[in-house]
Design a protein around this motif. Structure first.
Motif, PDB file in Angstrom:
ATOM      1  N   ARG A 160      -4.589  -2.988   7.187  1.00  0.00           N
ATOM      2  CA  ARG A 160      -4.919  -2.997   8.674  1.00  0.00           C
ATOM      3  C   ARG A 160      -5.635  -3.934   9.402  1.00  0.00           C
ATOM      4  NH1 ARG A 160      -5.518   3.636   9.066  1.00  0.00           N
ATOM      5  NH2 ARG A 160      -3.631   4.413   8.821  1.00  0.00           N
ATOM      6  N   ARG A 161      -6.756  -4.283   8.337  1.00  0.00           N
ATOM      7  CA  ARG A 161      -7.739  -5.312   8.842  1.00  0.00           C
ATOM      8  C   ARG A 161      -6.845  -6.624   9.392  1.00  0.00           C
ATOM      9  NH1 ARG A 161     -11.033  -3.049   5.064  1.00  0.00           N
ATOM     10  NH2 ARG A 161     -10.423  -4.837   3.588  1.00  0.00           N
ATOM     11  N   THR A 221      -8.048   7.602   8.076  1.00  0.00           N
ATOM     12  CA  THR A 221      -8.234   7.620   6.535  1.00  0.00           C
ATOM     13  C   THR A 221      -8.833   9.036   5.972  1.00  0.00           C
ATOM     14  OG1 THR A 221     -10.257   6.532   6.670  1.00  0.00           O
ATOM     15  CG2 THR A 221      -8.246   5.065   6.275  1.00  0.00           C
ATOM     16  N   ARG A 251      -4.594  -0.526   1.852  1.00  0.00           N
ATOM     17  CA  ARG A 251      -4.085  -0.260   3.273  1.00  0.00           C
ATOM     18  C   ARG A 251      -4.888  -0.461   4.372  1.00  0.00           C
ATOM     19  NH1 ARG A 251      -0.721  -0.479   7.232  1.00  0.00           N
ATOM     20  NH2 ARG A 251      -0.581   1.108   8.874  1.00  0.00           N
ATOM     21  N   ALA A 252      -6.321  -0.197   4.062  1.00  0.00           N
ATOM     22  CA  ALA A 252      -7.331  -0.881   4.891  1.00  0.00           C
ATOM     23  C   ALA A 252      -7.266  -2.102   5.000  1.00  0.00           C
ATOM     24  CB  ALA A 252      -8.711  -0.195   4.261  1.00  0.00           C
ATOM     25  N   SER A 276       0.983  -1.245   0.191  1.00  0.00           N
ATOM     26  CA  SER A 276      -0.069  -0.066  -0.210  1.00  0.00           C
ATOM     27  C   SER A 276       1.020   1.451   0.121  1.00  0.00           C
ATOM     28  CB  SER A 276      -0.958  -0.052   1.293  1.00  0.00           C
ATOM     29  OG  SER A 276      -0.182   0.072   2.480  1.00  0.00           O
ATOM     30  N   ALA A 297      -5.298   3.601  -0.650  1.00  0.00           N
ATOM     31  CA  ALA A 297      -5.932   3.474   0.356  1.00  0.00           C
ATOM     32  C   ALA A 297      -6.764   2.332   0.899  1.00  0.00           C
ATOM     33  CB  ALA A 297      -6.846   4.699   0.518  1.00  0.00           C
TER      34      ALA A 297
END
Length: 145
Positions: free
Chosen positions: A94-95, A116, A90-91, A37, A87
Protein backbone atom coordinates in the motif's frame (compact mmCIF):
# COMPACT_ATOMS: atom_id res chain seq x y z
CA UNK A 1 -16.59 -35.71 25.31
CA UNK A 2 -15.10 -38.62 23.41
CA UNK A 3 -12.52 -38.29 20.70
CA UNK A 4 -14.79 -39.39 17.82
CA UNK A 5 -17.31 -36.68 18.74
CA UNK A 6 -14.56 -34.03 18.76
CA UNK A 7 -13.25 -35.39 15.45
CA UNK A 8 -16.74 -35.13 13.96
CA UNK A 9 -16.95 -31.53 15.16
CA UNK A 10 -13.59 -30.70 13.58
CA UNK A 11 -14.73 -32.31 10.32
CA UNK A 12 -18.01 -30.38 10.29
CA UNK A 13 -16.32 -27.05 10.96
CA UNK A 14 -13.65 -27.78 8.34
CA UNK A 15 -16.33 -28.61 5.76
CA UNK A 16 -18.17 -25.39 6.59
CA UNK A 17 -14.94 -23.43 6.22
CA UNK A 18 -14.83 -24.13 2.51
CA UNK A 19 -16.20 -20.62 1.94
CA UNK A 20 -12.77 -19.39 3.09
CA UNK A 21 -10.29 -22.01 1.94
CA UNK A 22 -11.62 -22.55 -1.60
CA UNK A 23 -11.14 -18.88 -2.59
CA UNK A 24 -7.74 -18.99 -0.88
CA UNK A 25 -6.85 -22.00 -3.00
CA UNK A 26 -7.92 -20.08 -6.11
CA UNK A 27 -5.68 -17.18 -5.08
CA UNK A 28 -2.71 -19.52 -4.76
CA UNK A 29 -3.44 -21.15 -8.10
CA UNK A 30 -3.57 -17.72 -9.76
CA UNK A 31 0.12 -17.34 -9.00
CA UNK A 32 1.75 -14.11 -10.09
CA UNK A 33 -1.63 -12.64 -11.08
CA UNK A 34 -2.21 -11.95 -7.37
CA UNK A 35 -0.03 -9.76 -5.15
CA UNK A 36 2.40 -11.59 -2.90
CA UNK A 37 0.59 -10.39 0.22
CA UNK A 38 -2.66 -11.94 -1.00
CA UNK A 39 -0.97 -15.25 -1.79
CA UNK A 40 0.68 -15.27 1.66
CA UNK A 41 -2.70 -14.58 3.29
CA UNK A 42 -4.19 -17.42 1.25
CA UNK A 43 -1.41 -19.72 2.42
CA UNK A 44 -2.14 -18.71 6.02
CA UNK A 45 -5.81 -19.50 5.49
CA UNK A 46 -5.06 -22.91 4.03
CA UNK A 47 -2.59 -23.63 6.84
CA UNK A 48 -5.20 -22.83 9.47
CA UNK A 49 -7.94 -24.92 7.92
CA UNK A 50 -5.65 -27.85 7.19
CA UNK A 51 -4.49 -27.69 10.81
CA UNK A 52 -8.08 -28.08 11.96
CA UNK A 53 -8.55 -31.03 9.59
CA UNK A 54 -5.34 -32.60 10.87
CA UNK A 55 -6.49 -32.13 14.48
CA UNK A 56 -9.71 -33.95 13.59
CA UNK A 57 -7.72 -36.78 12.03
CA UNK A 58 -5.40 -36.94 15.04
CA UNK A 59 -8.41 -37.11 17.35
CA UNK A 60 -9.76 -40.02 15.37
CA UNK A 61 -6.51 -41.98 15.09
CA UNK A 62 -4.48 -41.26 18.24
CA UNK A 63 -5.45 -42.24 21.76
CA UNK A 64 -3.11 -39.88 23.61
CA UNK A 65 -4.29 -36.32 24.24
CA UNK A 66 -0.95 -34.77 23.33
CA UNK A 67 -1.10 -35.80 19.65
CA UNK A 68 -3.95 -33.45 18.61
CA UNK A 69 -2.53 -30.83 20.96
CA UNK A 70 0.84 -31.05 19.21
CA UNK A 71 -0.82 -30.73 15.80
CA UNK A 72 -2.69 -27.63 16.98
CA UNK A 73 0.46 -26.24 18.60
CA UNK A 74 2.36 -26.51 15.33
CA UNK A 75 -0.29 -25.43 12.85
CA UNK A 76 -2.01 -22.62 14.74
CA UNK A 77 1.03 -20.43 15.31
CA UNK A 78 2.27 -21.16 11.78
CA UNK A 79 -1.00 -19.83 10.36
CA UNK A 80 -0.81 -16.80 12.64
CA UNK A 81 2.76 -15.99 11.64
CA UNK A 82 1.90 -16.31 7.95
CA UNK A 83 -1.12 -14.03 8.38
CA UNK A 84 0.88 -11.40 10.23
CA UNK A 85 3.55 -11.59 7.52
CA UNK A 86 0.87 -11.08 4.87
CA UNK A 87 -0.44 -8.01 6.72
CA UNK A 88 3.03 -6.51 6.96
CA UNK A 89 3.67 -7.20 3.27
CA UNK A 90 0.28 -5.68 2.34
CA UNK A 91 1.10 -2.51 4.28
CA UNK A 92 4.34 -2.23 2.31
CA UNK A 93 2.46 -2.74 -0.96
CA UNK A 94 0.00 0.00 0.00
CA UNK A 95 2.83 2.41 0.80
CA UNK A 96 4.45 1.65 -2.54
CA UNK A 97 1.15 2.16 -4.39
CA UNK A 98 0.57 5.48 -2.57
CA UNK A 99 4.08 6.59 -3.51
CA UNK A 100 3.49 5.70 -7.15
CA UNK A 101 0.11 7.49 -7.21
CA UNK A 102 1.68 10.57 -5.64
CA UNK A 103 4.24 10.73 -8.45
CA UNK A 104 1.52 11.00 -11.11
CA UNK A 105 0.84 14.64 -11.99
CA UNK A 106 -2.67 16.02 -11.47
CA UNK A 107 -4.47 12.79 -10.66
CA UNK A 108 -6.45 12.30 -7.46
CA UNK A 109 -5.39 9.61 -5.04
CA UNK A 110 -7.56 6.47 -5.06
CA UNK A 111 -10.09 6.04 -2.28
CA UNK A 112 -8.83 4.13 0.75
CA UNK A 113 -9.72 0.49 1.01
CA UNK A 114 -10.56 -1.66 3.98
CA UNK A 115 -8.50 -0.96 7.09
CA UNK A 116 -6.09 -3.30 8.77
CA UNK A 117 -8.18 -3.63 11.93
CA UNK A 118 -9.62 -6.98 10.79
CA UNK A 119 -6.10 -8.30 10.18
CA UNK A 120 -5.05 -7.37 13.70
CA UNK A 121 -8.14 -9.04 15.16
CA UNK A 122 -7.54 -12.18 13.13
CA UNK A 123 -3.88 -12.30 14.08
CA UNK A 124 -4.83 -11.99 17.76
CA UNK A 125 -7.74 -14.45 17.76
CA UNK A 126 -6.03 -17.43 16.07
CA UNK A 127 -3.29 -17.88 18.70
CA UNK A 128 -5.84 -17.37 21.49
CA UNK A 129 -8.07 -20.09 20.07
CA UNK A 130 -5.15 -22.50 19.76
CA UNK A 131 -4.03 -21.72 23.31
CA UNK A 132 -7.55 -22.30 24.60
CA UNK A 133 -7.72 -25.65 22.83
CA UNK A 134 -4.36 -26.68 24.24
CA UNK A 135 -5.36 -25.66 27.77
CA UNK A 136 -8.65 -27.50 27.47
CA UNK A 137 -6.96 -30.68 26.25
CA UNK A 138 -4.03 -30.48 28.67
CA UNK A 139 -6.31 -29.75 31.61
CA UNK A 140 -7.73 -33.21 31.48
CA UNK A 141 -4.30 -34.84 31.93
CA UNK A 142 -5.56 -38.10 30.49
CA UNK A 143 -6.67 -39.43 27.11
CA UNK A 144 -9.80 -37.83 25.71
CA UNK A 145 -11.65 -41.15 25.45
Amino acid sequence: MTQPVLALGCTAVTAAGSVWYLPALADLRAGADRPLSRRTAALACLTGWSTLAAVGLALLVATAWWVPAAVAALGGPAAGVLRIGAAVRRAGERREAARQWAQLPGLPLPAGSRGTRSVAVTAAVVPLMVTGLLLMIAGRGRPLG
